[in-house]
Every structure is written in C-alpha cells, then in structure tokens.
Design a protein around this motif. Structure first.
Motif, mmCIF file in Angstrom:
data_model
loop_
_atom_site.group_PDB
_atom_site.id
_atom_site.type_symbol
_atom_site.label_atom_id
_atom_site.label_comp_id
_atom_site.label_asym_id
_atom_site.label_seq_id
_atom_site.Cartn_x
_atom_site.Cartn_y
_atom_site.Cartn_z
ATOM 1 N N ALA A 6 0.837 -1.206 0.000
ATOM 2 C CA ALA A 6 0.000 0.000 0.000
ATOM 3 C C ALA A 6 0.867 1.249 0.000
ATOM 4 C CB ALA A 6 -0.938 -0.001 1.207
ATOM 5 N N ALA A 7 1.940 1.223 0.775
ATOM 6 C CA ALA A 7 2.827 2.388 0.841
ATOM 7 C C ALA A 7 3.536 2.614 -0.493
ATOM 8 C CB ALA A 7 3.837 2.204 1.970
ATOM 9 N N ILE A 8 3.942 1.537 -1.159
ATOM 10 C CA ILE A 8 4.581 1.678 -2.476
ATOM 11 C C ILE A 8 3.589 2.264 -3.475
ATOM 12 C CG2 ILE A 8 5.482 0.382 -4.460
ATOM 13 C CD1 ILE A 8 6.848 -1.457 -2.404
ATOM 14 N N LEU A 9 2.355 1.752 -3.461
ATOM 15 C CA LEU A 9 1.315 2.275 -4.350
ATOM 16 C C LEU A 9 1.092 3.762 -4.095
ATOM 17 C CD1 LEU A 9 -1.025 1.742 -6.437
ATOM 18 C CD2 LEU A 9 -2.475 1.472 -4.429
ATOM 19 N N LEU A 10 0.943 4.144 -2.826
ATOM 20 C CA LEU A 10 0.687 5.544 -2.497
ATOM 21 C C LEU A 10 1.867 6.436 -2.859
ATOM 22 C CD1 LEU A 10 -1.170 5.219 0.924
ATOM 23 C CD2 LEU A 10 -2.143 5.683 -1.337
ATOM 24 N N SER A 11 3.076 5.949 -2.663
ATOM 25 C CA SER A 11 4.249 6.723 -3.052
ATOM 26 C C SER A 11 4.236 6.982 -4.556
ATOM 27 C CB SER A 11 5.528 5.979 -2.655
ATOM 28 O OG SER A 11 6.668 6.711 -3.040
ATOM 29 N N GLY A 12 3.904 5.959 -5.319
ATOM 30 C CA GLY A 12 3.827 6.108 -6.775
ATOM 31 C C GLY A 12 2.717 7.050 -7.202
ATOM 32 N N VAL A 13 1.568 6.959 -6.546
ATOM 33 C CA VAL A 13 0.442 7.854 -6.865
ATOM 34 C C VAL A 13 0.849 9.311 -6.625
ATOM 35 C CG1 VAL A 13 -1.868 8.571 -6.091
ATOM 36 C CG2 VAL A 13 -1.395 6.167 -6.505
ATOM 37 N N MET A 14 1.518 9.552 -5.516
ATOM 38 C CA MET A 14 1.914 10.931 -5.197
ATOM 39 C C MET A 14 3.048 11.413 -6.093
ATOM 40 S SD MET A 14 0.057 12.452 -2.866
ATOM 41 C CE MET A 14 -1.096 12.008 -4.137
ATOM 42 N N ALA A 15 3.966 10.529 -6.458
ATOM 43 C CA ALA A 15 5.027 10.918 -7.393
ATOM 44 C C ALA A 15 4.423 11.247 -8.761
ATOM 45 C CB ALA A 15 6.062 9.801 -7.514
ATOM 46 N N TYR A 16 3.477 10.419 -9.203
ATOM 47 C CA TYR A 16 2.789 10.679 -10.467
ATOM 48 C C TYR A 16 2.068 12.029 -10.421
ATOM 49 C CZ TYR A 16 -0.358 10.087 -14.434
ATOM 50 O OH TYR A 16 -1.036 10.262 -15.614
ATOM 51 N N ALA A 17 1.365 12.278 -9.304
ATOM 52 C CA ALA A 17 0.654 13.556 -9.153
ATOM 53 C C ALA A 17 1.637 14.723 -9.201
ATOM 54 C CB ALA A 17 -0.131 13.571 -7.840
ATOM 55 N N TYR A 18 2.766 14.549 -8.544
ATOM 56 C CA TYR A 18 3.742 15.646 -8.537
ATOM 57 C C TYR A 18 4.246 15.942 -9.946
ATOM 58 C CZ TYR A 18 7.680 18.604 -7.732
ATOM 59 O OH TYR A 18 8.534 19.681 -7.786
ATOM 60 N N PHE A 19 4.669 14.897 -10.665
ATOM 61 C CA PHE A 19 5.296 15.118 -11.966
ATOM 62 C C PHE A 19 4.310 15.482 -13.067
ATOM 63 C CE2 PHE A 19 8.754 12.714 -9.918
ATOM 64 C CZ PHE A 19 9.750 13.669 -10.070
ATOM 65 N N THR A 20 3.045 15.069 -12.949
ATOM 66 C CA THR A 20 2.085 15.399 -14.010
ATOM 67 C C THR A 20 1.286 16.661 -13.724
ATOM 68 O OG1 THR A 20 0.375 13.964 -13.075
ATOM 69 C CG2 THR A 20 1.844 13.000 -14.739
ATOM 70 N N VAL A 21 1.029 16.955 -12.455
ATOM 71 C CA VAL A 21 0.198 18.109 -12.120
ATOM 72 C C VAL A 21 1.051 19.299 -11.695
ATOM 73 C CG1 VAL A 21 -1.604 18.984 -10.567
ATOM 74 C CG2 VAL A 21 -1.740 16.642 -11.449
ATOM 75 N N HIS A 22 1.996 19.082 -10.810
ATOM 76 C CA HIS A 22 2.717 20.197 -10.200
ATOM 77 C C HIS A 22 3.975 20.616 -10.956
ATOM 78 C CE1 HIS A 22 0.068 20.104 -6.757
ATOM 79 N NE2 HIS A 22 0.199 18.783 -6.740
ATOM 80 N N ALA A 23 4.818 19.675 -11.340
ATOM 81 C CA ALA A 23 6.101 20.001 -11.969
ATOM 82 C C ALA A 23 5.966 20.864 -13.223
ATOM 83 C CB ALA A 23 6.887 18.729 -12.270
ATOM 84 N N PRO A 24 4.940 20.667 -14.066
ATOM 85 C CA PRO A 24 4.823 21.545 -15.241
ATOM 86 C C PRO A 24 4.605 23.025 -14.894
ATOM 87 C CG PRO A 24 3.543 19.559 -15.590
ATOM 88 C CD PRO A 24 3.990 19.545 -14.157
ATOM 89 N N MET A 25 4.178 23.316 -13.662
ATOM 90 C CA MET A 25 3.938 24.711 -13.268
ATOM 91 C C MET A 25 5.178 25.407 -12.712
ATOM 92 S SD MET A 25 0.148 24.684 -11.591
ATOM 93 C CE MET A 25 0.357 23.323 -10.455
ATOM 94 N N GLY A 26 6.242 24.668 -12.478
ATOM 95 C CA GLY A 26 7.452 25.271 -11.952
ATOM 96 C C GLY A 26 8.439 24.214 -11.514
#
Length: 145
Positions: free
Chosen positions: A86-106
């Motif tokens: 579960a922790a690996i899944l959640l880490s991946g979900v949050m990494a995906y969210a960071y790189f697809t949603v947040h990183a393009p903004m800065g």
C-alpha cells in the motif's frame, strides 16, 4: 562485569526498538488518517477539489482513480494491512501527481504547490522501506503464526 554490561546493552537496545516501533506505528496511523481526507476530497468531501464541494468525474483518469487509490491505500495503511505494498502504491500515486500536475507549473515544489505531494511520496516510500511499526494488523498476523 562483562555479562552485566552486555545485559544492560541488550536491554537498552530492546527498549529503543520498542520505542522506535511505537513511533513508526503512530506516525503511520496519523499520516494515513490525514491522507485519507486527501483522497476523500476527490469525491467532493471537505470542500472537494475546488473548495466548493466539487469532485472529479466518475471513472476519469487520473483524478477519480487517483482518489480511489488514495482512499483505499490510506485505509490499508491506517490499519496496517498489506502496509508495504500500500505504501509503495501511495508513493507512486503521489510521485505521479507531482510530476504530471505540479512540476509543469514550476521547477521547485514551493513554486508549483507540489510540496504536499512530494512529502507524501517520500513518507510513503519510507514506510515501504521500514515497515508499519507497531499497532499493525500485519504485525499481529505474523505474531500469531
């Protein structure tokens, strides 16, 4: 004399391990409890994704599925069942969210409002590496075997 010192060292190490397990377990419970609210926001709870109670459209990718993974993973981690996967899944979900949603903004998390996503990704990776600590169903199941 040497035996007494060895016993004291062993007692100290045992006490340290017990305290560490309790701190890890308590941290896992609190962090997964808080993260569960993050998952519920995708379904419109606690102000939703827009602060107005709006949720992501049913079945949409990645928003709705991300919310499902966040909520299910948070519940599993909260009770300590299948904690490492579960922790690996959640880490991946949050990494995906960071790189697809947040990183393009800065470039930096402070600039792109991705600090929570980055912190959660690393904390969940830490739980995957060190385990659930105390108070986990996984631990209770292993003890009974």
């Amino acid at each position: 004399m040497t035996t007494t010192i060895a016993r004291e060292a062993q007692t100290t190490a045992t006490a340290k391990n017990q305290v560490t397990g309790v701190v890890i377990g308590a941290s896992r419970i609190v962090i997964s409890f808080l993260f569960g609210f993050h998952g519920l926001q995708g379904f419109g709870f606690f102000g939703g994704i827009d602060g107005q109670g709006g949720g992501v459209p049913f079945g949409s990718f990645p928003g709705w599925w991300g919310s499902v993974f966040e909520l299910a993973g948070a519940l599993l981690l909260l009770v300590g069942l299948a904690s490492r996967p579960a922790a690996i899944l959640l880490s991946g979900v949050m990494a995906y969210a960071y790189f697809t949603v947040h990183a393009p903004m800065g470039l930096l998390p402070l600039q792109n409002m991705g600090e929570p996503a980055a912190v959660y990704a690393w904390i969940f990776l830490l739980f995957a590496a060190i385990g659930p600590g105390r108070f986990a169903l996984d631990t209770l199941i292993k003890r009974r075997r």
